[in-house]
Scaffold this active site. Structure first.
Site, mmCIF file in Angstrom:
data_model
loop_
_atom_site.group_PDB
_atom_site.id
_atom_site.type_symbol
_atom_site.label_atom_id
_atom_site.label_comp_id
_atom_site.label_asym_id
_atom_site.label_seq_id
_atom_site.Cartn_x
_atom_site.Cartn_y
_atom_site.Cartn_z
ATOM 1 C CE1 TYR A 46 -4.510 4.258 -2.704
ATOM 2 C CE2 TYR A 46 -5.890 2.590 -1.684
ATOM 3 C CZ TYR A 46 -4.855 3.491 -1.611
ATOM 4 O OH TYR A 46 -4.166 3.647 -0.436
ATOM 5 C CB VAL A 56 -0.384 1.960 -4.211
ATOM 6 C CG1 VAL A 56 -1.497 2.680 -4.951
ATOM 7 C CG2 VAL A 56 -0.189 0.567 -4.780
ATOM 8 C CD GLU A 57 -2.131 6.020 -0.042
ATOM 9 O OE1 GLU A 57 -1.882 7.180 -0.408
ATOM 10 O OE2 GLU A 57 -3.286 5.630 0.201
ATOM 11 C CB SER A 58 4.330 7.690 -0.800
ATOM 12 O OG SER A 58 4.909 6.548 -0.185
ATOM 13 C CG LEU A 93 -1.794 1.243 1.432
ATOM 14 C CD1 LEU A 93 -2.715 1.446 0.244
ATOM 15 C CD2 LEU A 93 -2.593 1.111 2.718
#
Length: 522
Positions: free
Chosen positions: A297, A193-195, A190
């Site tokens: 997402y 994907v986030e940063s 995660l």
């Protein structure tokens, strides 16, 4: 982790006892000298490689800083080949433009786009089925996921290898906390994907850090944000906060896919999507009713899970070494200190110190009653810092006293500011003023080009307060003549560039700067 720290402490105690047992007949001399003299003596000492404890005393007319010299006080073995691996890894960490790539990929996911087929459909189905059997996430084949995986494999190989290099550093840290909160270890993807594993990433709406916390959400989970510190950019503290948030979302839905969707868009949007879908609770049935960003997402998360799982099958060759992470240690700071001072005393590049301490927005570690702030360094550098701690603080105080402007008060930071463009402004100038990148300025303001108009409003999420950022008064200079006391760091700050860029432009002068040298700036 605790056992490793205990072992280090016992080693240090052992060294202290060993020195204490030396004969009383050994002559002990004392000398007090400046930091510059200390650095000169260090270079001489390194060449002589003496084994004795040396403490000398004298008085000089400049700023007086006591220095305690201990030969190889760290007691650590050196592995030059592993140091080279670490340098390669840090090279990747400091040059991270991966966030834009990750963000654009899942926000602009086009279901109708034609993508080159890289993985045969039957092969992909079989692999996804094997992954699904080992994870609580619902990983099943669908054309959207297939298209995203093939898209990344078609032209994102370099980026993916760099992500995998970064993961070798961060994933052990994530897994420790995920396990503690009983969260599937796959949730580490995660943060990819986030940063794109960028601790200082900031989205166009102000979500910050590796786990992309908004200002209010971060505060609700105990992350402090003020003029000096943004704990959303602290990898360890932000990971703990993310685990608490994810656990609370799972308690609501009882489904990790929906917890992922809620993490991105909020439980309110997920609840509305469930109602609009007629009561479905499977993510793929809800996807048409979710915000566009969230619609891409979960597929992006599942694509990362597949790509990391089958990296070797696709021929990825990230920079890796036998150690899964760089061994570090931390110490509570007793007096205000700048990361620059730490770098100078521990013989570390400033980028190394900044990387291990990303939450300090001004590159300053404050001391505030009732709060504890920590400095993190590689073990060898930490032992140097601890051996000369009082001297570092004395040097820091002397440097702070020279400043013309007072240090900023410890105030709660705003999540964003509004800047109005003036005559003579350009994106690079504004970005330097606020300590951010041009690419982020463009993304926050949906700018397709670098053209600005006078009076135009720009929304900015500053990394640090404007008043404390030294801005060059001579941005047109192409060279700099080195003066006494200059370092690559001070020169880079003066001209609004980076140490790395200066060293690239001056490869023959990277070892020791001497007064009179001329450095290229452009």
């Amino acid at each position: 982790m605790r056992s490793r720290i205990l072992g280090i402490c016992l080693s240090i105690i052992g060294m202290v006892i060993l020195h204490a047992q030396q004969p009383d007949s050994v002559a002990v001399k004392r000398k007090v000298f400046t930091y510059e003299e200390y650095k000169q003596k260090q270079s001489v000492k390194d060449s002589l490689k003496t084994d004795s404890l040396k403490v000398e005393s004298t008085t000089v007319t400049n700023t007086v800083i006591p220095i305690l010299e201990i030969e190889d006080g760290s007691g650590l073995k050196e592995y030059p080949e592993v140091d080279e691996f670490d340098e390669n890894l840090l090279e990747e960490l400091y040059n991270n433009d991966l966030y834009d790539y990750m963000y654009d990929d899942f926000v602009n996911l086009d279901d109708a786009a034609i993508v080159e087929q890289v993985v045969p459909t039957d092969t992909l189905k079989a692999r996804l089925k094997r992954i699904n059997a080992t994870t609580p996430f619902n990983i099943e084949y669908n054309p959207i996921l297939e298209k995203l995986i093939n898209k990344k494999l078609s032209y994102r190989r370099v980026y993916l290898e760099r992500l995998m290099t970064l993961s070798d550093y961060y994933f052990p840290m994530f897994e420790e906390q995920l396990d503690q909160y009983d969260i599937p270890l796959e949730m580490k993807y995660l943060a990819v994907v986030e940063s794109a594993l960028d601790a200082k990433a900031k989205s166009r709406v102000g979500a910050t850090g590796m786990w992309q916390f908004m200002f209010a959400t971060g505060r609700n989970y105990g992350l402090e944000v003020n003029s000096y510190v943004d704990e959303r950019m602290d990898p360890e503290k932000a990971t703990v906060a993310a685990c608490k948030f994810l656990r609370s979302l799972y308690n609501i839905y009882g489904d990790w896919d929906l917890a992922l969707a809620a993490y991105n868009s909020g439980p309110g949007n997920v609840n509305k999507a469930i109602r609009r879908s007629g009561g479905y609770r499977n993510y793929w049935n809800l996807r048409p009713y979710l915000p566009r960003e969230t619609a891409g997402y979960v597929p992006a998360f599942q694509a990362m899970l597949y790509l990391f799982t089958y990296a070797s099958e696709h021929g990825f060759k990230p920079l890796q070494n036998e150690h899964r992470s760089i061994v570090t240690d931390s110490v509570q700071v007793k007096k205000m200190i700048a990361l620059e001072h730490v770098a100078q005393f521990t013989d570390q590049d400033i980028e190394v110190v900044q990387f291990h301490n990303p939450s300090y927005k001004l590159d300053l570690i404050p001391v505030v009653e009732g709060r504890k702030y920590y400095l993190r360094l590689p073990l060898k550098a930490m032992s140097k810092f601890v051996s000369n701690e009082d001297s570092v603080y004395a040097f820091a105080k002397a440097e702070f006293d020279k400043r013309e402007k007072p240090l900023p008060e410890l105030l709660k930071a705003e999540s964003r500011v509004v800047y109005r463009v003036k005559s003579g402004d350009y994106l690079g100038k504004i970005a330097n003023k606020y300590g951010v990148s041009v690419s982020k300025l463009k993304r926050w303001n949906n700018l397709r080009s670098s053209k600005l108009r006078i009076g135009q409003k720009l929304y900015i999420h500053p990394r640090r307060p404007v008043a404390t950022i030294p801005v060059s008064q001579n941005n047109t200079s192409t060279t700099h003549k080195v003066k006494s006391g200059d370092s690559f760091w001070t020169i880079a700050r003066k001209y609004g560039t980076s140490v790395r860029n200066l060293k690239k432009l001056n490869p023959d002068k990277t070892e020791n700067l001497k007064p009179g040298m001329v450095l290229k700036l452009k």
